[in-house]
Motif scaffolding. Structure first.
Motif, PDB file in Angstrom:
ATOM      1  N   ILE A 189       2.791  11.947   7.826  1.00  0.00           N
ATOM      2  CA  ILE A 189       3.390  11.567   9.074  1.00  0.00           C
ATOM      3  C   ILE A 189       2.617  10.581   9.852  1.00  0.00           C
ATOM      4  O   ILE A 189       3.204   9.517  10.319  1.00  0.00           O
ATOM      5  CB  ILE A 189       3.866  12.679  10.245  1.00  0.00           C
ATOM      6  N   PRO A 190       1.331  10.743   9.833  1.00  0.00           N
ATOM      7  CA  PRO A 190       0.115   9.612  10.425  1.00  0.00           C
ATOM      8  C   PRO A 190       0.416   8.452   9.751  1.00  0.00           C
ATOM      9  O   PRO A 190       0.233   7.173  10.207  1.00  0.00           O
ATOM     10  CB  PRO A 190      -1.293  10.167  10.379  1.00  0.00           C
ATOM     11  N   PHE A 191       0.635   8.361   8.459  1.00  0.00           N
ATOM     12  CA  PHE A 191       0.997   7.121   7.824  1.00  0.00           C
ATOM     13  C   PHE A 191       2.058   6.419   7.995  1.00  0.00           C
ATOM     14  O   PHE A 191       2.322   5.403   8.252  1.00  0.00           O
ATOM     15  CB  PHE A 191       0.528   7.446   6.287  1.00  0.00           C
ATOM     16  N   ALA A 192       3.233   7.251   7.916  1.00  0.00           N
ATOM     17  CA  ALA A 192       4.587   6.628   8.365  1.00  0.00           C
ATOM     18  C   ALA A 192       4.419   6.044  10.014  1.00  0.00           C
ATOM     19  O   ALA A 192       5.037   4.847  10.019  1.00  0.00           O
ATOM     20  CB  ALA A 192       5.694   7.794   8.431  1.00  0.00           C
ATOM     21  N   ASN A 193       3.745   6.720  10.669  1.00  0.00           N
ATOM     22  CA  ASN A 193       3.721   6.181  12.087  1.00  0.00           C
ATOM     23  C   ASN A 193       2.912   4.881  12.106  1.00  0.00           C
ATOM     24  O   ASN A 193       3.063   3.923  12.918  1.00  0.00           O
ATOM     25  CB  ASN A 193       2.735   7.109  13.000  1.00  0.00           C
ATOM     26  N   LYS A 194       2.104   4.587  11.093  1.00  0.00           N
ATOM     27  CA  LYS A 194       1.533   3.214  10.816  1.00  0.00           C
ATOM     28  C   LYS A 194       2.180   2.314   9.966  1.00  0.00           C
ATOM     29  O   LYS A 194       1.769   1.091   9.785  1.00  0.00           O
ATOM     30  CB  LYS A 194       0.204   3.402  10.401  1.00  0.00           C
ATOM     31  N   GLY A 195       3.480   2.694   9.556  1.00  0.00           N
ATOM     32  CA  GLY A 195       4.202   1.986   8.738  1.00  0.00           C
ATOM     33  C   GLY A 195       3.890   1.777   7.230  1.00  0.00           C
ATOM     34  O   GLY A 195       4.255   0.864   6.442  1.00  0.00           O
ATOM     35  N   ILE A 196       2.979   2.890   6.825  1.00  0.00           N
ATOM     36  CA  ILE A 196       2.422   2.804   5.495  1.00  0.00           C
ATOM     37  C   ILE A 196       3.505   3.847   4.605  1.00  0.00           C
ATOM     38  O   ILE A 196       3.508   4.787   5.107  1.00  0.00           O
ATOM     39  CB  ILE A 196       1.052   3.466   5.536  1.00  0.00           C
ATOM     40  N   ILE A 207       0.908  -1.320   0.058  1.00  0.00           N
ATOM     41  CA  ILE A 207       0.018   0.176   0.035  1.00  0.00           C
ATOM     42  C   ILE A 207       0.730   1.289  -0.165  1.00  0.00           C
ATOM     43  O   ILE A 207       1.994   1.281   0.883  1.00  0.00           O
ATOM     44  CB  ILE A 207      -0.909   0.034   1.307  1.00  0.00           C
ATOM     45  N   VAL A 208       0.563   2.132  -0.979  1.00  0.00           N
ATOM     46  CA  VAL A 208       1.120   3.438  -0.860  1.00  0.00           C
ATOM     47  C   VAL A 208       0.027   4.665  -0.668  1.00  0.00           C
ATOM     48  O   VAL A 208      -0.933   4.556  -1.610  1.00  0.00           O
ATOM     49  CB  VAL A 208       2.039   3.636  -2.010  1.00  0.00           C
ATOM     50  N   ALA A 209       0.312   5.554   0.265  1.00  0.00           N
ATOM     51  CA  ALA A 209      -0.766   6.600   0.475  1.00  0.00           C
ATOM     52  C   ALA A 209      -0.289   7.781  -0.364  1.00  0.00           C
ATOM     53  O   ALA A 209       1.015   8.106  -0.207  1.00  0.00           O
ATOM     54  CB  ALA A 209      -0.949   6.784   1.877  1.00  0.00           C
ATOM     55  N   ALA A 210      -0.999   8.367  -1.112  1.00  0.00           N
ATOM     56  CA  ALA A 210      -0.569   9.662  -1.804  1.00  0.00           C
ATOM     57  C   ALA A 210      -0.970  10.730  -0.947  1.00  0.00           C
ATOM     58  O   ALA A 210      -2.194  10.979  -0.558  1.00  0.00           O
ATOM     59  CB  ALA A 210      -1.241   9.661  -3.279  1.00  0.00           C
ATOM     60  N   VAL A 211      -0.036  11.741  -0.644  1.00  0.00           N
ATOM     61  CA  VAL A 211      -0.482  12.780   0.119  1.00  0.00           C
ATOM     62  C   VAL A 211       0.299  14.160  -0.581  1.00  0.00           C
ATOM     63  O   VAL A 211       1.121  14.161  -1.375  1.00  0.00           O
ATOM     64  CB  VAL A 211       0.307  12.604   1.571  1.00  0.00           C
ATOM     65  N   ARG A 212       0.034  15.377  -0.181  1.00  0.00           N
ATOM     66  CA  ARG A 212       0.162  16.510  -0.840  1.00  0.00           C
ATOM     67  C   ARG A 212       1.507  17.084   0.070  1.00  0.00           C
ATOM     68  O   ARG A 212       2.169  18.254  -0.652  1.00  0.00           O
ATOM     69  CB  ARG A 212      -0.935  17.401  -0.768  1.00  0.00           C
ATOM     70  N   SER A 213       1.736  16.616   1.214  1.00  0.00           N
ATOM     71  CA  SER A 213       2.805  17.356   1.774  1.00  0.00           C
ATOM     72  C   SER A 213       3.510  16.491   2.863  1.00  0.00           C
ATOM     73  O   SER A 213       2.915  15.274   2.948  1.00  0.00           O
ATOM     74  CB  SER A 213       2.234  18.670   2.607  1.00  0.00           C
ATOM     75  N   LYS A 214       4.481  16.798   3.256  1.00  0.00           N
ATOM     76  CA  LYS A 214       5.503  15.876   4.125  1.00  0.00           C
ATOM     77  C   LYS A 214       4.769  15.666   5.609  1.00  0.00           C
ATOM     78  O   LYS A 214       4.751  14.657   6.114  1.00  0.00           O
ATOM     79  CB  LYS A 214       6.910  16.317   4.398  1.00  0.00           C
ATOM     80  N   GLU A 215       4.020  16.941   5.823  1.00  0.00           N
ATOM     81  CA  GLU A 215       3.124  16.720   6.997  1.00  0.00           C
ATOM     82  C   GLU A 215       2.158  15.904   7.380  1.00  0.00           C
ATOM     83  O   GLU A 215       1.911  15.097   8.083  1.00  0.00           O
ATOM     84  CB  GLU A 215       2.541  18.296   7.352  1.00  0.00           C
ATOM     85  N   LYS A 216       1.439  15.624   5.941  1.00  0.00           N
ATOM     86  CA  LYS A 216       0.510  14.876   5.758  1.00  0.00           C
ATOM     87  C   LYS A 216       0.700  13.501   5.832  1.00  0.00           C
ATOM     88  O   LYS A 216       0.076  12.458   6.044  1.00  0.00           O
ATOM     89  CB  LYS A 216      -0.631  15.213   4.729  1.00  0.00           C
TER      90      LYS A 216
END
Length: 296
Positions: A45-52, A34-43
């Motif tokens: 962070i929550p995915f990185a915290n879940k290992g996404i 799974i890869v989540a598309a986000v518009r900024s590095k700040e957005k």
């Protein structure tokens, strides 16, 4: 050590309701990435915290498209609520084709193929462009989201037991966002089963008066429905500085609902069990699930 390469799925709209829920369903599948598309590095962070994993993708900045699409096999496409969705979708799909993406699951809108409501039509034009691009595809056409009972835009729909809507006493068909996300997750996980399909998603038809009665009986507090004029919606959108090309379409469809001039507005479908092996959420289920949010 296994060298198995799992399909890589990119989720746009990952920070939204449908995209976020789709990721939740996909997390149980250990044979995909799974890869989540986000518009900024700040957005991110929550995915990185879940290992996404995340990539930066801006629909309006086509220089972000090809880097985001590198190595992606399947795309969940969730567009914004403006007329820009037409240009954004075309450019995004052109770049997805260049990148070699194979399967596209598109989150569209209500209606049969001959729909005339403006923003429904826009989504159907995007569907046709997906097909024209030669992708394997699954089109999702959800009806009204049950979550609109909790809030619509930035406003609460239910306030101290009063429900407001702009459709007079029209009977509409409804679907839980969770059910839409579950179908999306399955279409992304198993394109061989869902390719070429258009799924209309709505499983319970109710008027707002009937919903208020159900809420009263389940929540144990009195609820009532007070319809509002679509003109109030239109003025609110103007005052908020919203994209009026899109919001005029929404205003027009509220008027059509109120006048009972949208054919099949209360249609429901029996495809959910076939797709998922489960029963869909109906209004009584939804109200029980969100009872605490509805208590006042």
């Amino acid at each position: 050590m296994s060298n198995t390469k799992f399909p890589k799925i990119l989720i746009t709209g990952a920070t939204g309701q449908v995209g976020g829920k789709t990721i939740e369903f996909l997390l149980s599948n250990k044979e995909i990435e799974i890869v989540a598309a986000v518009r900024s590095k700040e957005k991110a962070i929550p995915f990185a915290n879940k290992g996404i994993a995340t990539v930066i993708l801006d629909f309006d900045d086509d220089t972000t498209h090809l880097p985001a699409f590198e190595g992606i096999d399947r795309l969940f496409m969730v567009t914004g609520y403006t007329v820009d969705m037409l240009r954004q979708s075309k450019v995004l799909l052109d770049n997805a084709k260049k990148a070699g993406i194979k399967h596209v699951v598109h989150l569209g809108a209500c209606g049969p193929d001959d729909a005339t409501v403006g923003h429904w039509v826009w989504h159907q034009l995007v569907e046709r462009y997906v097909e024209w691009g030669g992708f394997s595809f699954t089109h999702l056409r959800p009806q009204d989201f049950m979550q609109n009972l909790l809030s619509y835009g930035s406003e609460k729909t239910t306030n101290k037991g009063v429900l407001n809507a702009y459709v007079d006493n029209a009977r509409l068909s409804w679907v839980d966002v969770d059910d839409v996300a579950q179908v999306a997750a399955l279409a992304l996980s198993h394109p061989e089963l869902h390719s070429g399909k258009t799924y209309r998603l709505s499983y319970d038809a109710k008027t707002f008066e009937e919903i208020a009665e159900l809420m009263t009986s389940i929540v144990g507090k009195p609820f009532r429905y007070e319809p509002l004029s679509p003109e109030i919606f239109l003025q609110k959108m103007k005052d908020a500085g919203a994209d009026m090309a899109y919001m005029n379409c929404v205003y027009d469809h509220w008027k059509q609902h109120a006048n009972g001039t949208i054919p099949g507005a209360s249609d429901t479908f029996d495809n959910f069990f076939e797709i998922t092996g489960k029963e869909p959420t109906r209004w009584a289920d939804f109200i029980k699930k969100h009872k605490e949010e509805l208590v006042y």
